[in-house]
Design a protein around this motif. Sequence first.
Motif, PDB file in Angstrom:
ATOM      1  N   ARG A 119      14.750  -1.205 -22.357  1.00 28.29           N
ATOM      2  CA  ARG A 119      14.980  -0.557 -21.063  1.00 28.29           C
ATOM      3  C   ARG A 119      13.677  -0.229 -20.338  1.00 28.29           C
ATOM      4  NH1 ARG A 119      19.305   4.060 -21.192  1.00 28.29           N
ATOM      5  NH2 ARG A 119      20.578   2.203 -21.530  1.00 28.29           N
ATOM      6  N   PRO A 120      12.666   0.370 -20.952  1.00 31.39           N
ATOM      7  CA  PRO A 120      11.396   0.600 -20.254  1.00 31.39           C
ATOM      8  C   PRO A 120      10.725  -0.696 -19.803  1.00 31.39           C
ATOM      9  CG  PRO A 120      11.531   1.970 -22.196  1.00 31.39           C
ATOM     10  CD  PRO A 120      12.675   1.004 -22.267  1.00 31.39           C
ATOM     11  N   LEU A 121      10.844  -1.771 -20.545  1.00 29.33           N
ATOM     12  CA  LEU A 121      10.242  -3.047 -20.162  1.00 29.33           C
ATOM     13  C   LEU A 121      10.842  -3.563 -18.863  1.00 29.33           C
ATOM     14  CD1 LEU A 121       8.345  -5.354 -20.851  1.00 29.33           C
ATOM     15  CD2 LEU A 121      10.190  -6.389 -22.199  1.00 29.33           C
ATOM     16  N   VAL A 122      12.166  -3.506 -18.766  1.00 28.94           N
ATOM     17  CA  VAL A 122      12.830  -3.942 -17.536  1.00 28.94           C
ATOM     18  C   VAL A 122      12.417  -3.059 -16.366  1.00 28.94           C
ATOM     19  CG1 VAL A 122      15.066  -4.183 -16.392  1.00 28.94           C
ATOM     20  CG2 VAL A 122      14.783  -4.949 -18.756  1.00 28.94           C
ATOM     21  N   THR A 123      12.361  -1.754 -16.625  1.00 32.50           N
ATOM     22  CA  THR A 123      11.963  -0.817 -15.571  1.00 32.50           C
ATOM     23  C   THR A 123      10.541  -1.094 -15.100  1.00 32.50           C
ATOM     24  OG1 THR A 123      13.393   0.872 -16.528  1.00 32.50           O
ATOM     25  CG2 THR A 123      11.700   1.619 -14.992  1.00 32.50           C
ATOM     26  N   THR A 124       9.645  -1.375 -16.047  1.00 32.16           N
ATOM     27  CA  THR A 124       8.254  -1.674 -15.697  1.00 32.16           C
ATOM     28  C   THR A 124       8.152  -2.926 -14.834  1.00 32.16           C
ATOM     29  OG1 THR A 124       7.497  -0.668 -17.757  1.00 32.16           O
ATOM     30  CG2 THR A 124       5.962  -2.155 -16.625  1.00 32.16           C
ATOM     31  N   ILE A 125       8.921  -3.955 -15.227  1.00 30.82           N
ATOM     32  CA  ILE A 125       8.909  -5.201 -14.446  1.00 30.82           C
ATOM     33  C   ILE A 125       9.401  -4.949 -13.028  1.00 30.82           C
ATOM     34  CG2 ILE A 125       9.952  -7.484 -14.237  1.00 30.82           C
ATOM     35  CD1 ILE A 125       9.946  -7.635 -17.294  1.00 30.82           C
ATOM     36  N   LEU A 126      10.476  -4.158 -12.920  1.00 32.57           N
ATOM     37  CA  LEU A 126      11.002  -3.844 -11.592  1.00 32.57           C
ATOM     38  C   LEU A 126       9.986  -3.077 -10.756  1.00 32.57           C
ATOM     39  CD1 LEU A 126      14.694  -2.868 -12.439  1.00 32.57           C
ATOM     40  CD2 LEU A 126      13.885  -4.941 -11.295  1.00 32.57           C
TER      41      LEU A 126
END
Length: 311
Positions: free
Chosen positions: A27-34
């Motif tokens: 979840r943090p990885l996706v948020t970071t990419i966004l």
Amino acid sequence: MCSDFVHSGHSPVVRILELSGSILLGRPLVTTILLILVVLAVVVFLVMKSQQRGSGHSATQLDDAKADARQAIERLGGQVYNLTGSDDASRQALADAAERYNAAGSQIDQAATPVQARLAKQTALEGLYYIRAARVAMGMDPGPEVPSIDGQKAAGSVTEDREVEFEGRKVAASPNPSSHTPNYYPGGRVAGRPVPAGWYSEPWWKPALVAGAWGLGSMMLFSTMFSGMAGVPYGAEAFAQGGDTGAGDSGDQGDSGDQGDSGDQGMDAGDSGADQGSVDNTDFTADGGGSDYGDFGGGDFGGGDFGGFDF
């Protein structure tokens, strides 16, 4: 699901922790990419807005420079169309003024930058100096002052009558027009070297203007003609090096002297908005005697293309 936990070789607690960890880490990885994508989008937007503002500012500068140049061109056109020479000196000066008018009109039509528009204005201002010279030759009031052109002040001016022998002929210079000195030059640089303002028996600078380079005898002619003259505060060596005497040359610098009406300004010009079409130089009996001007790309504008003439 329980069978999966049993056959996986790990306890159910460990397996649940592994699955939970992967979810929490994902979840943090996706948020970071966004967030990165959002930041990139904002940066691109700001850059585009900045470029648009810069483009708009450049367009405004070009429009202002063109409008400023057209004032001088229209003022020159009014004089060219309304004056008729009465002697050799005035006819020659008017022929040179008409040549500058045609060149300035061509240059302003092709101007794509403020610098090119300013050079078109310089051409028109030089033409106005020829107009003043023609009026003086005809015994008329020269009219209002014209802003200095680049290189003019540093080049100096003829302050006394001189006549010298050069390559088997006599070459004369004078501060005043006469049948013996009908060729005027307003002062400035030709092919990188200074030519003092004054009246001459022949346009001795023209070969350099057309060819873009001075002949071997030019330094000798300059030394003989102007040595010791009060209005030319430099010698032949400085002439050969471009006439950098340290005196400086304010050039245009905001055109502080051109603040009035761009039209007649007391010069019997007639309509200042004269048509900027081509002036037929055959209306004047002289051969032009001065610059062989062309457009930005191909004319002999001071010995090369548009950027080659150091006004």
